[in-house]
Write a protein that holds these residues in place. Sequence first.
Motif, mmCIF file in Angstrom:
data_model
loop_
_atom_site.group_PDB
_atom_site.id
_atom_site.type_symbol
_atom_site.label_atom_id
_atom_site.label_comp_id
_atom_site.label_asym_id
_atom_site.label_seq_id
_atom_site.Cartn_x
_atom_site.Cartn_y
_atom_site.Cartn_z
ATOM 1 N N ASN A 68 4.479 -3.498 -1.826
ATOM 2 C CA ASN A 68 4.600 -2.174 -1.241
ATOM 3 C C ASN A 68 3.734 -2.179 0.018
ATOM 4 O OD1 ASN A 68 3.955 0.682 -0.701
ATOM 5 N ND2 ASN A 68 4.975 1.086 -2.650
ATOM 6 N N THR A 69 4.320 -1.850 1.160
ATOM 7 C CA THR A 69 3.577 -1.930 2.425
ATOM 8 C C THR A 69 2.414 -0.946 2.507
ATOM 9 O OG1 THR A 69 5.203 -0.468 3.456
ATOM 10 C CG2 THR A 69 5.521 -2.846 3.753
ATOM 11 N N ASP A 70 2.386 0.060 1.628
ATOM 12 C CA ASP A 70 1.297 1.043 1.649
ATOM 13 C C ASP A 70 0.098 0.647 0.790
ATOM 14 O OD1 ASP A 70 2.757 2.673 3.334
ATOM 15 O OD2 ASP A 70 3.603 3.850 1.694
ATOM 16 N N LEU A 71 0.228 -0.402 -0.012
ATOM 17 C CA LEU A 71 -0.843 -0.779 -0.941
ATOM 18 C C LEU A 71 -1.629 -1.969 -0.398
ATOM 19 C CD1 LEU A 71 -2.173 -0.248 -3.677
ATOM 20 C CD2 LEU A 71 -0.547 -1.827 -4.690
ATOM 21 N N ARG A 72 -2.936 -1.810 -0.366
ATOM 22 C CA ARG A 72 -3.853 -2.879 0.014
ATOM 23 C C ARG A 72 -4.941 -2.939 -1.039
ATOM 24 N NH1 ARG A 72 -1.314 -1.149 3.904
ATOM 25 N NH2 ARG A 72 -1.140 -1.873 6.021
ATOM 26 N N THR A 73 -5.439 -4.145 -1.305
ATOM 27 C CA THR A 73 -6.516 -4.249 -2.280
ATOM 28 C C THR A 73 -7.465 -5.386 -1.939
ATOM 29 O OG1 THR A 73 -7.054 -4.300 -4.630
ATOM 30 C CG2 THR A 73 -5.259 -5.727 -3.917
ATOM 31 N N ALA A 74 -8.717 -5.197 -2.312
ATOM 32 C CA ALA A 74 -9.726 -6.241 -2.135
ATOM 33 C C ALA A 74 -9.430 -7.377 -3.098
ATOM 34 C CB ALA A 74 -11.115 -5.662 -2.400
#
Length: 186
Positions: A68-74
Motif C-alpha cells: 500500500n503506497t500510504d503505509l511506511r514502517t521502520a
Amino acid sequence: GIAPRPDWTLVAAEVVGKTTTFQRNMLTINLGAKDSILPGMAVVTDAGLVGRIYATSENFSLVQMLFNTDLRTAAKIARTRVEGIITWEGGPSLIMRDIPKALDVQIGDLVVSSEYSSFFPADVAIGTVDSIAPEANSLFRRVMVMPSVDFYRVEHVYVIRKDITKERERLELEAKGQAEQKGEAK
C-alpha cells in the motif's frame, strides 16, 4: 513463525475480501469492533508482517497491507541491525529506504520490523533483501525486499492486540501536545 509474547494476544481472523490491484491494497477480515479490534493494530501471518488495521465496523476490519503506497514502517536488517524505512511503489517487492552506501547489507539478509515502529512489534519478519542498487546522486542505496508474506494468497491472519499500545500512544500524544504548546513542533 510468530512467537507469542507476554504483552500480545494473537486473534485469528479469516480474510473475506481483498483488493490487490490498486496502489492502496486492502484486506477485509471477519473481526471487528465487537472483537475488540482497533485501528492501528498489527496484522501478521506465521510467515511475517501483513499490515495494520485501518478501519473497523462492528463485525469486519480493513487491513492496510504493506503493499500500500500510504503505509511506511521502520525496519532493520536482522543480521547487522542496519535501520531503514519500508515502503511500496508497486510491483512484487518492497523498498527499504535511507540505507547509507557504507553500511553492511547483503542479498539474502532478513528484514524485520523495528522497535521504533509505532504500530508493529519488533523483530517480525518483513522479507529478504533480493537486490541492492545505488540511488542516483545520493549517499544511499535502494534495497529491494521480497516480502515474507504472499499478499495475493493470504487467507488467514492474526491480529496482534498489544496491551501496552494505548499507554505508548497516550504518552507520545501528551509529549507532542506539550511540545506544540511550547511552539517546538507543528
